[in-house]
Design an enzyme around this catalytic site. Structure first.
Site, PDB file in Angstrom:
ATOM      1  N   CYS A  56     -34.810   0.991  28.069  1.00 49.25           N
ATOM      2  CA  CYS A  56     -35.789   1.767  29.024  1.00 49.25           C
ATOM      3  C   CYS A  56     -37.223   1.557  28.603  1.00 49.25           C
ATOM      4  CB  CYS A  56     -35.377   3.135  29.236  1.00 49.25           C
ATOM      5  SG  CYS A  56     -35.845   3.691  30.664  1.00 49.25           S
ATOM      6  N   HIS A  65     -30.326   2.375  30.738  1.00 47.40           N
ATOM      7  CA  HIS A  65     -29.490   2.782  29.450  1.00 47.40           C
ATOM      8  C   HIS A  65     -28.202   2.422  29.259  1.00 47.40           C
ATOM      9  CE1 HIS A  65     -32.964   5.636  28.430  1.00 47.40           C
ATOM     10  NE2 HIS A  65     -33.186   5.779  29.721  1.00 47.40           N
ATOM     11  N   GLU A  71     -26.513   2.457  26.886  1.00 40.22           N
ATOM     12  CA  GLU A  71     -25.759   3.340  25.530  1.00 40.22           C
ATOM     13  C   GLU A  71     -24.957   4.327  26.115  1.00 40.22           C
ATOM     14  OE1 GLU A  71     -29.028   3.237  26.444  1.00 40.22           O
ATOM     15  OE2 GLU A  71     -30.055   5.235  26.047  1.00 40.22           O
TER      16      GLU A  71
HETATM   17  N1  GLN Z   1     -41.303   6.990  30.231  1.00 40.59           N
HETATM   18  C1  GLN Z   1     -40.687   5.825  30.812  1.00 40.59           C
HETATM   19  C2  GLN Z   1     -40.371   6.059  32.487  1.00 40.59           C
HETATM   20  O1  GLN Z   1     -40.420   7.194  32.971  1.00 40.59           O
HETATM   21  C3  GLN Z   1     -39.292   5.520  30.317  1.00 40.59           C
HETATM   22  C4  GLN Z   1     -38.230   6.301  30.446  1.00 40.59           C
HETATM   23  C5  GLN Z   1     -37.088   6.223  29.565  1.00 40.59           C
HETATM   24  O2  GLN Z   1     -37.239   5.383  28.612  1.00 40.59           O
HETATM   25  N2  GLN Z   1     -36.193   6.870  29.749  1.00 40.59           N
HETATM   26  O3  GLN Z   1     -40.172   5.037  33.226  1.00 40.59           O
END
Ligand code: GLN
Length: 541
Positions: free
Chosen positions: A386, A516, A518
């Site tokens: 992410c 994600h 995970e």
């Molecule tokens: N802050 C980033 C976004 O909002 C990544 C979010 C995250 O890593 N879950 O896109």
């Protein structure tokens, strides 16, 4: 109609109620029953999405986009089932549903009251969860500790459900038995008191799980049995375990599933925890390490280092390591230390592979970008999750494509080179401060490009589905330029043409995902990208 088992905690929090609940589910599954689990969280927050991870731990995300407590992650990992919004309710969510219904005149003009309308809504959701999974058993974990004000309405729901269906509801208390150093003996009184408080809420536990650093001996079990009014066979020893995955097997050694089935007058349908036993065997016996570093920021709380914020990442690394019969060794690396002193970057060489997980806000970002540059140029296996993908893209744009000012709109709203930009539909939400539950959340499709690392890892599947939680994305205006410089967009969301995976050639492993992965790793089915990452890390070693 399913059977309902409530699990509440006594004495203090953080004694492993979530793992206990998931483990009870696992042993009942081992007896051939379909099990699902629900978490009732006392917070007013409507979901976990607005809570600080240092304070509350990881925000777990389900396929249907519910931002929930990390215990839902444990349930999914133990039960190997995809859960959804009915499996998670906070006080805020419950009240919101009741108030919305009241505003829609769905109570036909009658007076809506805290009792019974709030517990009834809790019960409605619990029943919906059972229906959704066609479960034989619904486990309901009540957050917080017995005796506090905040979870009383959840206990009230448990009491009411038992009153309605006395033969179908069971109550388990997870108590804690301290062994104070100056006494040198395991003490039962705090658990006795917790049971008294539970009795005050109109509930008598059927089974007591005694959490302690050591197994409960006979005198302790006898004492709890007599003073807490439960059969001694229903006092279950739950000592600290080396790994959470051992807990179901420990419970079985104490005959817990057979005690539960006897109380419901049920017979086991089969007897099978073999795969799980094999896993626990590996966990105990894997001795060759694989050393993984996580460069993050959500783990310092005063003088304590907390791992809860990245729990799914940690579990996913472990699943992949065990798949290769390796012992996972995970280390926390502080992104900010690379900003203060770039010389510290050389410590990255000491690891077989490095993960840069998700995150929000500016803090630590430049340190993470420095780390990625180091990993890219020194050819150390790197896996970005992410925010990790967004930063990998920024690093590549700055240092390979020459966009010196490249950054994300999140860190600099006025940037001239928004390589990572805010999603269109997000702009107004941010302006109107509508933050709760409005990110790009839950499962989305992703098309994999043949010939890429990602495509190979997923076993040459062309379409996959993964879970998201972010507001920003790779800006398609820069995509062609980035690709010309060698960044490979190996996964694309077909509906919106968004880049979901980037990777590099000529590197042992340089893969980063906007989603994600995970959240979808399971102990017996490690996630393909974690598996490949750990495989490269072992090769690097
Ligand atoms: N802050 C980033 C976004 O909002 C990544 C979010 C995250 O890593 N879950 O896109």
């Amino acid at each position: 109609m399913p059977k309902y088992i409530f699990v509440a905690g006594g004495v203090m929090s953080s004694i492993g109620k979530g793992v206990a609940t998931a483990s009870i589910g696992k042993i009942l599954e081992g007896k051939g029953f379909k099990v699902t689990a629900v978490k009732n969280d006392p917070y007013i927050n409507v979901d976990a999405g607005t809570m600080n991870p240092i304070e509350h731990g990881e925000v777990f995300v389900t396929d249907d986009g519910t931002e929930c407590d990390q215990d839902i992650g444990n349930y999914e990992r133990f039960l190997d089932e995809d859960l959804g919004s009915v499996n998670y309710a906070t006080t805020g969510r419950v009240y919101l549903s009741v108030i919305e219904r009241e505003r829609n005149l769905e109570y036909n003009g009658r007076c809506v009251e805290v009792v019974p309308d709030i517990p009834n809504e809790v019960i409605r959701r619990i029943k919906a969860a059972g229906k959704r999974s066609r479960a034989d058993f619904v486990l309901i974990e009540i957050g917080g500790t017995v005796g506090e004000y905040q979870n009383m309405l959840f206990l009230e729901a448990a009491r009411m459900l038992r009153l309605q269906n006395p033969k179908d509801v069971l109550f388990i208390l997870v108590g804690y038995l301290p062994i104070p150093e100056m006494v040198g003996e395991m003490k039962t009184k705090p658990t006795q008191n917790a049971v008294k408080m539970l009795n005050g809420a109109g509930i008598q536990p059927d089974i007591i799980l005694g959490r302690s650093s050591m197994p409960l001996d006979e005198p302790r079990k006898r004492k709890i049995s007599i003073f807490c009014n439960v059969d001694q066979r229903d006092v279950i020893s739950a000592p600290d375990a080396k790994s959470i995955y051992e807990v179901p097997l420990n419970f079985e050694n104490e005959n817990l599933s057979s005690r539960i089935l006897t109380k419901f007058r049920l017979r086991p349908r089969r007897n099978n925890l073999k795969e799980w036993e094999k896993l626990v065997d590996t966990i105990h016996n894997a001795s060759k390490p694989v050393k993984i570093g996580i460069v993050g920021k959500y783990f310092e709380s005063g003088k304590f280092t907390l791992m809860d914020s990245y729990i799914s990442v940690i579990e996913a690394i472990k699943h992949a390591a065990w798949y290769y019969q390796r012992k996972p060794e995970i280390t926390w690396l502080s992104a900010e230390s690379y900003e203060e002193n770039p010389k510290n970057l050389s410590e990255l060489k000491d690891y077989d592979g490095i993960i840069i997980p998700g995150g929000f806000g500016n803090r630590g970002v430049e340190g993470k970008i420095k780390a990625i540059e180091y990993l890219r140029t020194n050819k150390i296996p790197f896996f970005g999750l992410c925010l990790g993908m967004q930063l990998a893209t920024i690093e590549f744009a700055r240092h390979v494509c020459g966009f010196k000012l490249a950054t994300s709109r999140e860190f600099d709203p006025k940037t001239e080179q928004p390589v990572i930009d805010v999603m269109n539909e997000q702009k107004n939400l941010i302006k109107e401060k509508k933050f709760g539950g409005t990110m790009r959340l839950g499962a989305y499709n992703c098309e994999l490009i043949p010939g890429t690392r990602a495509y190979e890892a997923y076993g040459k599947k062309s379409l996959i589905s993964e879970r998201h939680r972010h507001r920003y994305e790779l800006n398609n205006d820069y995509r062609q330029k980035l690709e010309e410089c060698g960044l490979i967009a190996s996964g694309i969301n077909p509906e919106k043409n968004l880049v979901e995976i980037v990777e590099l050639k000529d590197h042992p492993f340089f893969v980063a995902t906007q989603f994600h992965p995970e959240f979808k790793s399971r102990p017996l089915r490690p996630h393909p990208l974690f598996r490949e990452f750990v495989h490269s890390a072992i090769g690097n070693h």
